[in-house]
Design a protein around this motif. Structure first.
Motif, PDB file in Angstrom:
ATOM      1  N   THR A 130     -46.972 -37.343  11.588  1.00  0.00           N
ATOM      2  CA  THR A 130     -48.252 -37.027  12.220  1.00  0.00           C
ATOM      3  C   THR A 130     -48.732 -35.643  11.809  1.00  0.00           C
ATOM      4  O   THR A 130     -49.901 -35.450  11.440  1.00  0.00           O
ATOM      5  CB  THR A 130     -48.129 -37.101  13.746  1.00  0.00           C
ATOM      6  N   TRP A 168     -52.166 -34.842   9.565  1.00  0.00           N
ATOM      7  CA  TRP A 168     -53.239 -34.024  10.132  1.00  0.00           C
ATOM      8  C   TRP A 168     -53.400 -32.710   9.390  1.00  0.00           C
ATOM      9  O   TRP A 168     -54.498 -32.153   9.329  1.00  0.00           O
ATOM     10  CB  TRP A 168     -53.001 -33.789  11.627  1.00  0.00           C
ATOM     11  N   ILE A 224     -55.641 -33.702   6.617  1.00  0.00           N
ATOM     12  CA  ILE A 224     -57.004 -33.987   7.083  1.00  0.00           C
ATOM     13  C   ILE A 224     -57.770 -32.699   7.375  1.00  0.00           C
ATOM     14  O   ILE A 224     -58.955 -32.570   7.047  1.00  0.00           O
ATOM     15  CB  ILE A 224     -56.971 -34.877   8.340  1.00  0.00           C
ATOM     16  N   THR A 274     -55.821 -27.447  16.848  1.00  0.00           N
ATOM     17  CA  THR A 274     -55.524 -28.518  15.899  1.00  0.00           C
ATOM     18  C   THR A 274     -54.204 -29.197  16.258  1.00  0.00           C
ATOM     19  O   THR A 274     -54.052 -30.400  16.047  1.00  0.00           O
ATOM     20  CB  THR A 274     -55.462 -27.976  14.461  1.00  0.00           C
ATOM     21  N   ALA A 295     -53.738 -33.358  17.087  1.00  0.00           N
ATOM     22  CA  ALA A 295     -52.733 -34.248  16.496  1.00  0.00           C
ATOM     23  C   ALA A 295     -51.823 -34.849  17.567  1.00  0.00           C
ATOM     24  O   ALA A 295     -51.500 -36.043  17.516  1.00  0.00           O
ATOM     25  CB  ALA A 295     -51.895 -33.473  15.473  1.00  0.00           C
ATOM     26  N   TRP A 314     -53.680 -37.539  19.535  1.00  0.00           N
ATOM     27  CA  TRP A 314     -53.812 -38.755  18.726  1.00  0.00           C
ATOM     28  C   TRP A 314     -52.543 -39.600  18.800  1.00  0.00           C
ATOM     29  O   TRP A 314     -52.610 -40.826  18.856  1.00  0.00           O
ATOM     30  CB  TRP A 314     -54.113 -38.360  17.281  1.00  0.00           C
ATOM     31  N   MET A 328     -47.395 -28.911  10.707  1.00  0.00           N
ATOM     32  CA  MET A 328     -48.814 -28.587  10.543  1.00  0.00           C
ATOM     33  C   MET A 328     -49.058 -27.143  10.138  1.00  0.00           C
ATOM     34  O   MET A 328     -49.813 -26.865   9.202  1.00  0.00           O
ATOM     35  CB  MET A 328     -49.571 -28.884  11.847  1.00  0.00           C
TER      36      MET A 328
END
Length: 308
Positions: A134, A138, A141, A174, A178, A181, A250
């Motif tokens: 995940t 992200w 993205i 952010t 994530a 989601w 991330m």
């Protein structure tokens, strides 16, 4: 003759007693290694971490006790304060948004809509992914050079800007995006199971009395799902406090340490900076945060069962 006749009966009784004892103790012997491993591997190391938090351990454990010195250093650390504040932001938004989305989706699916199975699968699919996957997706993205911002620029919207991932003031949000989601589908499944367990006669009676569907859900059905709310909050809070892999995938805690969470702080100081005592103190505070949520919940549940 009497003696020879009594002996088989005595042997049978002894054999029966042996079998009873074996049946009574065999399950305990089978699960004993598991309990031993859990006791040592979880609770034993928790206790050991607590002991190390009162020492000046560096790269290796040391048993030179310094009292609460490590906890005092922790409270004076700017990075720990940032990590704690980030946890408050991340945890609050993560739990609140997941509950909101989960409840709305569960109510939507509870209307027995067509293609319910497909929609439920789509929202539950993120739970099948690990936090590492995940976080990596992200990160791609939200990366300004190859993600959403670049896509908008390629489509002609050159003024579009979305650089939250590399902006220290917004990067923590952010992480929230994530995490929401991935976990909101799980909350949806919990509430959908709870809604499907509500007696339909209650809804029919409320409609006969003239109550609208939103009022029925708001004032009758959702209040009856209090245990589901508690369970969801407990699970989500546990995920938030222990979040490590999502942040590392991330942002790795950056830019700088603007997205540090206590779990990242603990890892950095224990395994990369050689401050095992300080890292252990942070781990104990994380454990305390989990217990502060878990103990009142368990107490309320046990209290209700006693009254029932």
């Amino acid at each position: 003759m009497e003696h020879t006749q009594r002996r088989p009966a005595g042997v049978a009784r002894a054999s029966s007693g042996l079998m009873d004892g074996l049946q009574r103790w065999l399950p305990k012997l089978v699960v004993a290694p598991t309990f031993l491993l859990v006791g040592i591997g979880i609770y034993g190391y928790m206790l050991w971490t607590g002991v190390l938090s009162f020492t000046n351990s560096s790269f290796l454990p040391s048993y030179n006790f310094v009292g609460l010195e490590q906890y005092a250093k922790l409270m004076e650390s700017e990075r720990w304060i940032v990590a704690s504040w980030n946890l408050a932001i991340f945890g609050g938004l993560f739990i609140g948004i997941c509950l909101l989305i989960g409840v709305v989706l569960a109510i939507f699916l509870d209307q027995r809509i067509r293609q319910e199975g497909a929609i439920r699968t789509i929202y539950l699919y993120p739970m099948a992914l690990s936090m590492i996957v995940t976080g990596t997706v992200w990160r791609w993205i939200l990366n300004p050079r190859l993600g959403l911002e670049k896509l908008m620029h390629d489509w002609g919207w050159t003024s579009f800007s979305f650089d939250w991932l590399v902006n220290s003031d917004f990067a923590i949000y952010t992480i929230v995006m994530a995490a929401v989601w991935q976990a909101s589908g799980f909350v949806m499944a919990l509430f959908l199971a709870g809604l499907r367990g509500v007696d339909s006669s209650i809804i029919r009676a409320a409609r006969v009395d003239g109550a609208s569907l939103p009022v029925i859900y708001w004032k009758i059905i959702l209040p009856s799902l209090r245990p589901v709310f508690f369970s969801s909050v407990m699970v989500l809070a546990h995920i938030a406090i222990k979040s490590f892999d999502l942040v590392m995938a991330m942002t790795a805690g950056g830019p700088g340490y603007s997205t540090d969470l206590p779990a990242v702080f603990m890892y950095a100081h224990t395994f990369t900076r050689g401050q095992m005592g300080l890292g252990s103190a942070s781990a104990m505070l994380m454990l305390g945060a989990i217990l502060a949520l878990l103990v009142p919940y368990l107490y309320s549940e046990l209290r209700e069962k006693r009254h029932d």
